[in-house]
Motif scaffolding. Sequence first.
Motif, PDB file in Angstrom:
ATOM      1  N   THR A  62       0.886  -1.147  -0.051  1.00 22.87           N
ATOM      2  CA  THR A  62       0.067   0.045  -0.011  1.00 22.87           C
ATOM      3  C   THR A  62       0.867   1.116   0.122  1.00 22.87           C
ATOM      4  O   THR A  62       1.837   1.561   1.004  1.00 22.87           O
ATOM      5  N   VAL A  63       0.630   2.177  -0.821  1.00 21.61           N
ATOM      6  CA  VAL A  63       1.271   3.404  -1.038  1.00 21.61           C
ATOM      7  C   VAL A  63       0.475   4.528  -0.817  1.00 21.61           C
ATOM      8  O   VAL A  63      -0.786   4.566  -0.880  1.00 21.61           O
ATOM      9  N   ALA A  64       0.954   5.611  -0.358  1.00 18.92           N
ATOM     10  CA  ALA A  64       0.580   7.179  -0.339  1.00 18.92           C
ATOM     11  C   ALA A  64       1.619   8.038  -0.603  1.00 18.92           C
ATOM     12  O   ALA A  64       2.693   7.935  -0.482  1.00 18.92           O
ATOM     13  N   GLN A  65       0.963   9.380  -1.125  1.00 17.83           N
ATOM     14  CA  GLN A  65       1.809  10.199  -1.271  1.00 17.83           C
ATOM     15  C   GLN A  65       2.003  11.200  -0.115  1.00 17.83           C
ATOM     16  O   GLN A  65       1.104  11.264   0.706  1.00 17.83           O
ATOM     17  N   PRO A  66       2.886  11.864  -0.008  1.00 16.11           N
ATOM     18  CA  PRO A  66       3.071  12.985   1.297  1.00 16.11           C
ATOM     19  C   PRO A  66       2.183  13.922   1.121  1.00 16.11           C
ATOM     20  O   PRO A  66       1.798  14.549  -0.030  1.00 16.11           O
ATOM     21  N   LEU A 331       6.028  18.338   4.147  1.00 12.00           N
ATOM     22  CA  LEU A 331       5.336  17.213   3.588  1.00 12.00           C
ATOM     23  C   LEU A 331       5.541  16.447   5.038  1.00 12.00           C
ATOM     24  O   LEU A 331       6.346  16.196   5.601  1.00 12.00           O
ATOM     25  N   LEU A 332       4.290  15.627   4.879  1.00 18.93           N
ATOM     26  CA  LEU A 332       3.992  14.786   6.069  1.00 18.93           C
ATOM     27  C   LEU A 332       3.657  13.296   5.432  1.00 18.93           C
ATOM     28  O   LEU A 332       3.039  13.230   4.517  1.00 18.93           O
ATOM     29  N   GLY A 376      14.428  14.695   1.610  1.00 16.70           N
ATOM     30  CA  GLY A 376      14.501  13.381   1.193  1.00 16.70           C
ATOM     31  C   GLY A 376      13.192  13.028   0.366  1.00 16.70           C
ATOM     32  O   GLY A 376      13.451  11.693  -0.372  1.00 16.70           O
ATOM     33  N   LEU A 377      12.109  13.616   0.432  1.00  9.32           N
ATOM     34  CA  LEU A 377      10.895  13.194  -0.179  1.00  9.32           C
ATOM     35  C   LEU A 377      10.427  14.409  -1.162  1.00  9.32           C
ATOM     36  O   LEU A 377      10.742  15.550  -0.822  1.00  9.32           O
ATOM     37  N   ASN A 378       9.792  13.946  -2.263  1.00 10.40           N
ATOM     38  CA  ASN A 378       9.111  15.134  -2.963  1.00 10.40           C
ATOM     39  C   ASN A 378       7.486  14.644  -2.859  1.00 10.40           C
ATOM     40  O   ASN A 378       7.228  13.489  -2.464  1.00 10.40           O
ATOM     41  N   ALA A 379       6.841  15.546  -3.211  1.00 12.67           N
ATOM     42  CA  ALA A 379       5.363  15.591  -3.112  1.00 12.67           C
ATOM     43  C   ALA A 379       4.828  14.586  -4.048  1.00 12.67           C
ATOM     44  O   ALA A 379       3.792  13.936  -3.800  1.00 12.67           O
ATOM     45  N   GLU A 380       5.391  14.050  -4.999  1.00 13.07           N
ATOM     46  CA  GLU A 380       5.013  13.229  -6.091  1.00 13.07           C
ATOM     47  C   GLU A 380       5.610  11.659  -5.830  1.00 13.07           C
ATOM     48  O   GLU A 380       4.881  10.789  -6.418  1.00 13.07           O
TER      49      GLU A 380
END
Length: 418
Positions: A62-66, A331-332, A376-380
């Motif tokens: 299961t995946v989710a975007q920030p 971003l969370l 370390g993360l992007n919104a996409e």
Amino acid sequence: MRGPGMTGPDGSEQFVKTHDFVQPRPYVVPYAIAGLLAAAFALSGCGQPSSQAAAPPPPPVTVAQPVKRTVTDWDEFTGRFEAVEEVQVRPRVGGFVNSVEFQDGAIVHQGDLLYVIDPRPFEAVAEQADGQLSDARAKVELAKRELDRGLNLVQTSAVSEQVVDQRRQALQAAHASVTQAEGALKAARLNIEFTHVTAPLTGRVSRHLVSPGNLVQGSDTGTSTLLTSIVSLDPIYVYFDMDETTFIKYSKLWFEGKRPSSRDTANPVQVTLAGETKPSHDGAINFLDNRLDVSTGTLRSRAVVKNTDLSILPGQFGRVRLIGSAPYEALLIPDVAVATDQSRKIVFVVKPDDTVEARPVVLGPLDEGLRVIREGLNAEDRVIVNGIQRARVGAKVAPSPAQAPAGAKTGAKAGDKS
């Protein structure tokens, strides 16, 4: 064919007839080799090619975007609660205790009766003072009449001016005696009032320390007896120590205009009690000390907290949250998506080709299950939030979208309950 000769019982040579030929021993194939040959023959399928085993499907995750929203950092400190007002109840007059008029540990209000001390000695003193006042007033009347008589006689030279002056002084002395007697009577009446010990403030009273029949000392002796104590509960103070690094950070934010100073502004605080997972009480800063403690390098701070349900008692510990930054975009992700790889924090990201990548991240504060990701993360990016144990770096997975996390509203502040 004859065999070799043998000697008979009589000593004559005899010949034994043998077979014309010897049959050779048959050759036995070992059972292990026979089994391998049979297996090979079965697998050969009578000359047909062997089929390959089917590859397992990609594991589901299961995946989710920030979530992107405006947040405010909160710093946490360990605090101890203390009463805004605390008083030790002591008698103002000495004597024997007649009765205790409160229940141990109860809520008392200002003016409620707590102890009764035997008032009879003080009533007797008051009656004596009342009699002295009456005597002083009678002397005033007498001195006044004598002075008036002297003033009439001095006009006919029946008395001298010296006698008139003496009578005038006697009247003034009588007035002074009246004033002194009035003060003594007022003090005696106050002592009678002090035999009824009342609550000086509203709060929770401790247990009674003196039982009826015991002799107590008053404040006039210098060593008055402690009867009980009372602490106020609503509102209540919480004291906490701020380290020097945090104080310097707050000062820098104030100079840059990003955060108001707690010396000038009642910055809000949130308090979490022991055993709680989220803040349950709100308050505001109302005091910062004027210097840092040289032994600990901390600054004593104080906040006043509402305690309308009276659930907090002085002496308790709590976690105090104080605004630690200006609002910023962040971003969370769910905190369960963060894994630990030795000394670094990582998250697993699903790339466009559905392969897994381990991405090191820099974490921020936690707010109701959502963790702020500073770097370390992007919104996409698609972050694995469920099925991390099935994901392997570089291997394909079967991603499916997760439901939107609770509280993921754009513009909401992390940890802002107001």
